[in-house]
Design a protein around this motif. Sequence first.
Motif, short mmCIF file in Angstrom:
data_model
loop_
_atom_site.label_atom_id
_atom_site.label_comp_id
_atom_site.label_asym_id
_atom_site.label_seq_id
_atom_site.Cartn_x
_atom_site.Cartn_y
_atom_site.Cartn_z
N ARG A 1 54.20 43.42 48.83
CA ARG A 1 52.90 43.15 48.22
C ARG A 1 52.30 44.48 47.77
NH1 ARG A 1 48.54 39.51 51.35
NH2 ARG A 1 50.44 38.25 51.50
N LEU A 2 51.94 44.54 46.50
CA LEU A 2 51.33 45.75 45.94
C LEU A 2 49.86 45.46 45.65
CD1 LEU A 2 54.06 46.67 43.28
CD2 LEU A 2 53.87 47.55 45.61
N THR A 3 48.99 46.36 46.03
CA THR A 3 47.55 46.20 45.77
C THR A 3 47.04 47.43 45.05
OG1 THR A 3 47.36 44.91 47.80
CG2 THR A 3 45.30 45.74 46.83
N THR A 4 46.57 47.23 43.85
CA THR A 4 46.01 48.32 43.05
C THR A 4 44.69 48.78 43.67
OG1 THR A 4 47.01 47.40 41.06
CG2 THR A 4 45.21 48.97 40.74
N VAL A 5 44.59 50.08 43.95
CA VAL A 5 43.39 50.65 44.55
C VAL A 5 42.52 51.34 43.50
CG1 VAL A 5 42.54 52.43 46.16
CG2 VAL A 5 44.44 50.92 46.83
N ASP A 6 43.16 52.10 42.61
CA ASP A 6 42.40 52.88 41.64
C ASP A 6 43.24 53.08 40.38
OD1 ASP A 6 39.92 54.66 41.23
OD2 ASP A 6 41.56 55.98 40.66
N VAL A 7 42.61 52.93 39.23
CA VAL A 7 43.27 53.18 37.95
C VAL A 7 42.50 54.24 37.19
CG1 VAL A 7 43.94 52.20 35.72
CG2 VAL A 7 44.23 50.86 37.82
N LEU A 8 43.21 55.27 36.77
CA LEU A 8 42.60 56.35 35.97
C LEU A 8 43.21 56.29 34.58
CD1 LEU A 8 40.85 58.99 35.93
CD2 LEU A 8 42.94 60.22 36.56
N PRO A 9 42.45 55.82 33.58
CA PRO A 9 42.98 55.81 32.22
C PRO A 9 43.12 57.25 31.74
CG PRO A 9 40.98 54.45 32.42
CD PRO A 9 41.08 55.29 33.64
N LEU A 10 44.26 57.58 31.16
CA LEU A 10 44.51 58.94 30.71
C LEU A 10 44.50 59.03 29.20
CD1 LEU A 10 47.35 59.65 33.27
CD2 LEU A 10 45.00 60.50 33.38
N SER A 11 44.74 57.92 28.55
CA SER A 11 44.69 57.81 27.09
C SER A 11 44.83 56.32 26.79
CB SER A 11 45.82 58.60 26.44
OG SER A 11 47.04 57.91 26.58
N GLY A 12 44.92 55.97 25.52
CA GLY A 12 45.16 54.58 25.17
C GLY A 12 46.56 54.11 25.52
N THR A 13 47.43 55.05 25.86
CA THR A 13 48.84 54.70 26.11
C THR A 13 49.32 55.17 27.48
OG1 THR A 13 49.52 56.74 25.00
CG2 THR A 13 49.46 54.74 23.66
N ALA A 14 48.44 55.62 28.32
CA ALA A 14 48.86 56.07 29.65
C ALA A 14 47.74 55.88 30.67
CB ALA A 14 49.26 57.55 29.62
N ALA A 15 48.13 55.55 31.88
CA ALA A 15 47.17 55.41 32.97
C ALA A 15 47.86 55.77 34.28
CB ALA A 15 46.64 53.97 33.06
N ARG A 16 47.06 56.30 35.21
CA ARG A 16 47.55 56.59 36.55
C ARG A 16 47.00 55.57 37.50
NH1 ARG A 16 44.46 56.58 40.08
NH2 ARG A 16 43.34 58.55 40.11
N GLU A 17 47.89 54.92 38.24
CA GLU A 17 47.49 53.95 39.25
C GLU A 17 47.77 54.49 40.65
OE1 GLU A 17 50.05 50.59 39.60
OE2 GLU A 17 48.83 49.64 41.13
N ILE A 18 46.83 54.24 41.57
CA ILE A 18 47.09 54.42 42.99
C ILE A 18 47.02 53.05 43.64
CG2 ILE A 18 46.07 55.31 45.14
CD1 ILE A 18 45.18 57.77 43.53
N GLY A 19 47.94 52.78 44.55
CA GLY A 19 47.94 51.48 45.22
C GLY A 19 48.50 51.56 46.62
N THR A 20 48.39 50.44 47.30
CA THR A 20 48.99 50.33 48.63
C THR A 20 50.08 49.27 48.59
OG1 THR A 20 47.32 48.72 49.28
CG2 THR A 20 46.87 51.02 49.83
#
Lengths: 142, 142
Positions: free
Chosen positions: B84-103
């Motif tokens: 089970r993956l749970t998204t904790v935080d999403v940081l958009p970096l551009s219209g074509t990239a994002a950084r996700e942190i999850g548990t």
Amino acid sequence: MWRIAAIIGCLAIGTAPAFGQSKAAIQKLNDEWTAAFNKGDGAAVAATYAEDAYVLPPGADIVKGRAAIEAFWRGAVGQLGDARLTTVDVLPLSGTAAREIGTVTLKTKAQPPQEIVGKYVVVWCRIGRDWKLATDIWNTNK
Amino acid sequence: MWRIAAIIGCLAIGTAPAFGQSKAAIQKLNDEWTAAFNKGDGAAVAATYAEDAYVLPPGADIVKGRAAIEAFWRGAVGQLGDARLTTVDVLPLSGTAAREIGTVTLKTKAQPPQEIVGKYVVVWCRIGRDWKLATDIWNTNK
């Protein structure tokens, strides 16, 4: 534009972004990181991170924000030293963000010293004129 | 523009990028990832990654490229499931990239099953119309 970038994180806004950081430029930032770490200066290590950065250490919960990151590194530098970071791959994501993959070796301060070999991912963001670690996660190879 | 983006990775090129992925959109992609993983379908898991993606598993070397990533996940799904993956935080970096942190939680298939609790960082890139994992690293909390 710097201020906007600082407020919203490292999302590129406005005109077309230039290419992001080069491998050599990021290696130089890493050398500053390891210089601080190897001196045992947890505050100087923490200063290389964005204010709202995340650190995800193995064997611990997520660490968020520079104050918590400083406390974490202050503890770690008491137990570990002789760190070396080697940039393996840099993926520019915009003019203000890049993803780095690298390898790390360090040694425990307990006697006899044990070598730890690992790898990491850092998301770098340009905050004002400086590039800062925005997200830092690593694990060991064995 | 899609083709250019596919060739150079997920660097935003051209006009101002829109905001990146939302937390809900990334959680949906994660649910597709876990559906494939929990069915034991290593090829379907690998298909969620970019062709030139990196996976950095604890206890192993860096895995690069979709073929190697598929081999890795084919092995892993034999030993692990119930992810089970749970998204904790999403940081958009551009219209074509994002950084996700999850548990993440998952269970070993050996009896008795043991629960593993960890956290991860994923850099997502838009490749054509799809969002793909470009970089995937995790570690355990204990």
